[in-house]
Design an enzyme around this catalytic site. Structure first.
Site, short mmCIF file in Angstrom:
data_model
loop_
_atom_site.label_atom_id
_atom_site.label_comp_id
_atom_site.label_asym_id
_atom_site.label_seq_id
_atom_site.Cartn_x
_atom_site.Cartn_y
_atom_site.Cartn_z
N ASP A 21 38.53 40.79 40.73
CA ASP A 21 38.75 40.03 39.51
C ASP A 21 39.91 40.63 38.73
O ASP A 21 40.19 41.83 38.85
CB ASP A 21 37.50 40.03 38.63
CG ASP A 21 36.35 39.25 39.26
OD1 ASP A 21 36.62 38.36 40.09
OD2 ASP A 21 35.19 39.53 38.91
N TYR B 71 32.07 51.43 44.24
CA TYR B 71 32.63 51.05 42.94
C TYR B 71 32.20 52.07 41.89
O TYR B 71 31.10 52.63 41.96
CB TYR B 71 32.11 49.69 42.48
CG TYR B 71 32.52 48.52 43.34
CD1 TYR B 71 33.67 47.79 43.04
CD2 TYR B 71 31.74 48.11 44.40
CE1 TYR B 71 34.04 46.70 43.81
CE2 TYR B 71 32.10 47.02 45.18
CZ TYR B 71 33.26 46.31 44.88
OH TYR B 71 33.62 45.24 45.65
N ASP C 50 30.30 39.62 32.48
CA ASP C 50 31.28 40.68 32.20
C ASP C 50 31.88 40.46 30.83
O ASP C 50 31.51 39.52 30.11
CB ASP C 50 32.36 40.75 33.29
CG ASP C 50 33.18 39.48 33.42
OD1 ASP C 50 33.33 38.74 32.43
OD2 ASP C 50 33.70 39.21 34.53
N ARG D 126 28.68 42.72 38.86
CA ARG D 126 28.36 42.02 37.61
C ARG D 126 26.89 41.61 37.56
O ARG D 126 26.25 41.67 36.51
CB ARG D 126 29.23 40.78 37.45
CG ARG D 126 30.65 41.05 37.02
CD ARG D 126 31.46 39.78 37.00
NE ARG D 126 31.59 39.21 38.35
CZ ARG D 126 32.04 37.99 38.61
NH1 ARG D 126 32.38 37.19 37.62
NH2 ARG D 126 32.16 37.56 39.84
#
Length: 297
Positions: free
Chosen positions: A45, A73, A87, A182
């Site tokens: 993203d 991550y 988010d 997310r």
């Protein structure tokens, strides 16, 4: 050793900065390398940063074998509000005071989100619903309900906890391909009863490939960018078992013919002759079957 091709060919690891799309990163690579043939093994993203794997030239054929690799991550989760996009780019839908929470309160809900779980993807994901991307339906004002799907969260560790009305949690996550960070932020906030959403996300690893040392995607050099490419044979050897071929097997596979297999396990292998990737092949019984051939120089 075959003569070098004038067209770039290999895998390029880049570090995508915040604020640009993955498509923009691909465009920068095309310009720097002077080729239109650039693909990726999974987007990030615009708000996210970190590792993008780009296939250049014939090596775009390797990307199929990279999209399913597990990932690592680091992320920051805000507790105390849920948003439309799970988010920080979405609008708040609920808000609650999270100042009563402590780091110890996270242990049980995080444990429940670790391991083999059923996860409902974020409504603004790229999953198709009746032929349309879910995020397009959400932007058009439609209600989207996605079905849960199995994912694996191998590690979900808290790095730091900052208490407050809007508490913040820094985490590191190892997960299977297809896991939505997310959605983990959303589900953690929901389990704590205060809502949650993602405020920062960075992909640090895809399979055996690390972001450390990767050039920034929007600062690729206009000269010498080809020197940053990981050669196809080396890239393939990092994600697949290797079958080292002799001249006869190389000739057979190059022309799409089955050939006698080398000893090894059944399954997909990188067929390599010297330092050149001949193709991707399947070991079946005592035969080596061509799956994807790579052009000769």
């Amino acid at each position: 050793m075959p003569a070098a091709s004038s067209s770039p060919d290999g895998i390029l690891l880049v570090d995508k900065p915040q604020g640009i799309t993955s498509h923009t990163a691909v465009s920068r690579a095309r310009k720097a390398l002077g080729t239109r043939k650039v693909g990726h093994a999974g987007t990030l993203d615009p708000m996210a940063t970190g590792l993008l794997i780009l296939g250049i030239g014939p090596s775009t054929r390797l990307l199929t074998h990279m999209v399913g690799l597990d990932k690592t991550y680091t992320a920051t989760i805000a507790l105390g509000a849920a948003t439309t996009t799970d988010d920080a780019e979405g609008e708040e839908t609920t808000a609650a005071d999270a100042s009563h929470l402590s780091g110890a309160d996270l242990t049980a809900p995080i444990a429940a989100l670790t391991g083999d779980i059923e996860q409902v993807p974020s409504a603004v994901s790229a999953i198709k619903v009746d032929g349309e991307r879910a995020y397009n339906l959400v932007r058009a004002g439609e209600q989207v309900e996605l079905k849960p799907r199995p994912v694996t969260v191998a590690r979900f560790d808290v790095l730091a906890f900052r208490a407050g009305e809007r508490a913040e949690v820094d985490v590191v996550i190892d997960c299977s391909s297809g896991t939505y960070i997310r959605a983990l932020a959303r589900d953690l906030g929901a389990a704590l009863g205060v809502g949650g959403h993602l405020t920062a996300l960075r992909r640090t690893r895809v399979g055996p490939f690390e972001v450390d040392g990767a050039p920034i995607a929007d600062a690729l050099p206009q000269e010498g960018a080809a020197e940053l490419l990981l050669p196809p044979a080396r890239a393939a050897a990092r994600i697949l078992p290797v079958a080292q071929l002799d001249d006869e097997r190389t000739a057979n596979l190059t022309h799409g013919r089955r050939t006698a297999s080398l000893e090894g396990e059944e399954g997909i292998v990188a067929a390599i002759h010297g330092e050149r990737l001949i193709g991707i092949a399947r070991v079946s019984g005592n035969r080596l079957l061509p799956v994807t051939n790579f052009p000769t120089a």
